[in-house]
Write a protein that holds these residues in place. Structure first.
Motif, PDB file in Angstrom:
ATOM      1  N   ALA A  95       0.803  -1.312   0.066  1.00 26.02           N
ATOM      2  CA  ALA A  95       0.030   0.048   0.092  1.00 26.02           C
ATOM      3  C   ALA A  95       0.735   1.209  -0.031  1.00 26.02           C
ATOM      4  O   ALA A  95       1.856   1.158   0.837  1.00 26.02           O
ATOM      5  CB  ALA A  95      -1.062  -0.050   1.331  1.00 26.02           C
ATOM      6  N   SER A  96       0.506   2.349  -0.858  1.00 28.98           N
ATOM      7  CA  SER A  96       1.218   3.524  -0.733  1.00 28.98           C
ATOM      8  C   SER A  96       0.334   4.702  -0.750  1.00 28.98           C
ATOM      9  O   SER A  96      -0.737   4.726  -1.295  1.00 28.98           O
ATOM     10  CB  SER A  96       2.107   3.526  -2.244  1.00 28.98           C
ATOM     11  N   GLY A  97       0.749   5.683   0.006  1.00 27.76           N
ATOM     12  CA  GLY A  97      -0.143   6.805  -0.293  1.00 27.76           C
ATOM     13  C   GLY A  97       0.789   8.330  -0.195  1.00 27.76           C
ATOM     14  O   GLY A  97       2.203   8.195   0.249  1.00 27.76           O
ATOM     15  N   GLY A  98       0.427   9.137  -0.771  1.00 24.23           N
ATOM     16  CA  GLY A  98       1.381  10.366  -0.903  1.00 24.23           C
ATOM     17  C   GLY A  98       0.845  11.782  -1.244  1.00 24.23           C
ATOM     18  O   GLY A  98      -0.391  11.900  -0.890  1.00 24.23           O
ATOM     19  N   ASN A  99       1.581  12.971  -1.592  1.00 24.27           N
ATOM     20  CA  ASN A  99       1.063  14.357  -1.644  1.00 24.27           C
ATOM     21  C   ASN A  99       0.040  14.260  -2.943  1.00 24.27           C
ATOM     22  O   ASN A  99      -0.643  15.256  -2.787  1.00 24.27           O
ATOM     23  CB  ASN A  99       2.187  15.114  -1.949  1.00 24.27           C
ATOM     24  N   ASP A 100      -0.348  13.286  -3.824  1.00 18.88           N
ATOM     25  CA  ASP A 100      -1.077  13.531  -4.813  1.00 18.88           C
ATOM     26  C   ASP A 100      -2.419  13.092  -4.274  1.00 18.88           C
ATOM     27  O   ASP A 100      -3.560  13.072  -5.193  1.00 18.88           O
ATOM     28  CB  ASP A 100      -0.582  12.626  -5.984  1.00 18.88           C
ATOM     29  N   GLY A 101      -2.602  12.763  -3.243  1.00 14.72           N
ATOM     30  CA  GLY A 101      -4.055  12.394  -2.337  1.00 14.72           C
ATOM     31  C   GLY A 101      -4.431  11.026  -3.055  1.00 14.72           C
ATOM     32  O   GLY A 101      -5.711  10.904  -2.759  1.00 14.72           O
ATOM     33  N   THR A 102      -3.559  10.241  -3.231  1.00 14.98           N
ATOM     34  CA  THR A 102      -4.047   8.828  -3.761  1.00 14.98           C
ATOM     35  C   THR A 102      -3.498   7.814  -2.684  1.00 14.98           C
ATOM     36  O   THR A 102      -2.570   7.921  -2.196  1.00 14.98           O
ATOM     37  CB  THR A 102      -3.674   8.584  -5.116  1.00 14.98           C
ATOM     38  N   VAL A 103      -4.242   6.864  -2.740  1.00 14.35           N
ATOM     39  CA  VAL A 103      -3.993   5.643  -1.904  1.00 14.35           C
ATOM     40  C   VAL A 103      -3.893   4.446  -2.824  1.00 14.35           C
ATOM     41  O   VAL A 103      -5.130   4.287  -3.296  1.00 14.35           O
ATOM     42  CB  VAL A 103      -4.807   5.244  -0.726  1.00 14.35           C
ATOM     43  N   LYS A 104      -2.894   3.742  -3.162  1.00 16.14           N
ATOM     44  CA  LYS A 104      -2.759   2.632  -4.185  1.00 16.14           C
ATOM     45  C   LYS A 104      -2.361   1.309  -3.409  1.00 16.14           C
ATOM     46  O   LYS A 104      -1.856   1.297  -2.544  1.00 16.14           O
ATOM     47  CB  LYS A 104      -1.917   2.924  -5.257  1.00 16.14           C
ATOM     48  N   ILE A 105      -2.911   0.242  -3.997  1.00 19.47           N
ATOM     49  CA  ILE A 105      -2.314  -1.051  -3.704  1.00 19.47           C
ATOM     50  C   ILE A 105      -1.746  -1.591  -4.695  1.00 19.47           C
ATOM     51  O   ILE A 105      -2.199  -1.918  -6.012  1.00 19.47           O
ATOM     52  CB  ILE A 105      -3.704  -2.049  -3.376  1.00 19.47           C
ATOM     53  N   LEU A 106      -0.397  -2.060  -4.593  1.00 21.27           N
ATOM     54  CA  LEU A 106       0.354  -2.569  -5.766  1.00 21.27           C
ATOM     55  C   LEU A 106       0.709  -4.127  -5.620  1.00 21.27           C
ATOM     56  O   LEU A 106       0.721  -4.399  -4.408  1.00 21.27           O
ATOM     57  CB  LEU A 106       1.663  -1.939  -5.797  1.00 21.27           C
ATOM     58  N   ASP A 107       1.042  -4.827  -6.792  1.00 18.06           N
ATOM     59  CA  ASP A 107       1.720  -6.096  -6.629  1.00 18.06           C
ATOM     60  C   ASP A 107       3.049  -5.707  -6.493  1.00 18.06           C
ATOM     61  O   ASP A 107       3.769  -5.169  -7.521  1.00 18.06           O
ATOM     62  CB  ASP A 107       1.082  -6.783  -7.724  1.00 18.06           C
TER      63      ASP A 107
END
Length: 223
Positions: A95-107
């Motif tokens: 899981a990643s989150g950042g200044n662009d306001g998104t939370v993403k789940i990656l393989d």
């Protein structure tokens, strides 16, 4: 070339055998091979002979190391600075989150984005998986904590009670979460209901930096 194929299959056998593996997984893994790899060149030749609509959708790595070590591959998924990363303990999801306001789940093996959980106008400051990996939580600069179902991407709850930017979140079990802000406001939540279980405000003399991280020492397995 045969030895390279054997090495390739041996390094990725678990991913290739996974029931949830995407049809494009072998192609994606091939693209991650070093540029001098005969296996990669063979794949590129086969793709070049196909009609554009028949080619596999793959991620071209921006900074691919020229050595056989898939754990060191990098991928660009956020448009701005990344603030938080967390690895699912019972799997290969990241899981990643950042200044662009998104939370993403990656393989973490292929680098592909499994799903985007949030697109917001404010920064994501922290992301955490629950202990069993079924839920992922995020702290945001808008003073909220949000939780999602990891597998479906469904938003389970948005918790609003903080008085400042959320700087840290952690799970105390699988359905209880603790969050804190830069001004020393700490809240314990029930993630299933979104209900506030307890709240603490650190004294005015406490340095804000000391309230920017929380952690929980598990004493029981009730939750």
């Amino acid at each position: 070339t045969l030895s390279q194929v054997r090495s390739f299959v041996g390094r990725h056998v678990d991913a290739l055998r996974s029931p949830s593996a995407a049809p494009s997984l072998p192609a994606q893994l091939a693209v991650q091979e070093p540029d001098q790899s005969d296996l990669l060149q063979c794949f590129r030749n086969q793709e070049a002979a196909k009609h554009p609509y028949q080619r596999w959708p793959v991620v071209e790595w921006p900074a691919k190391p020229q050595a056989v070590n898939p754990c060191q591959l990098s991928v660009r998924t956020h448009e701005r600075q990344i603030h938080a990363l967390d690895m699912r303990k019972c799997g290969r999801l990241l899981a990643s989150g950042g200044n662009d306001g998104t939370v993403k789940i990656l393989d973490s093996i292929t680098g592909q984005v499994v799903r985007t959980l949030l697109k917001h106008s404010v920064a994501v400051t922290q992301v955490k998986f629950s202990r069993n990996g079924s839920v992922v939580a995020a702290g945001l600069a808008d003073k909220t904590v949000r939780v999602w179902n990891t597998e479906t991407g469904e938003l389970l709850n948005t918790m609003k009670a903080h008085t400042g930017r959320v700087e840290s979140v952690c799970f105390a079990g699988n359905s209880t979460i603790v969050s804190c802000t830069s001004v020393g406001h700490i809240i314990c939540w029930d993630t299933k209901t979104g209900r506030e279980l307890a709240s603490v405000q650190l004294s005015a003399g406490t340095s804000p930096s000391s309230a920017m991280h929380v952690d929980v020492c598990p004493l029981s397995k009730r939750r």
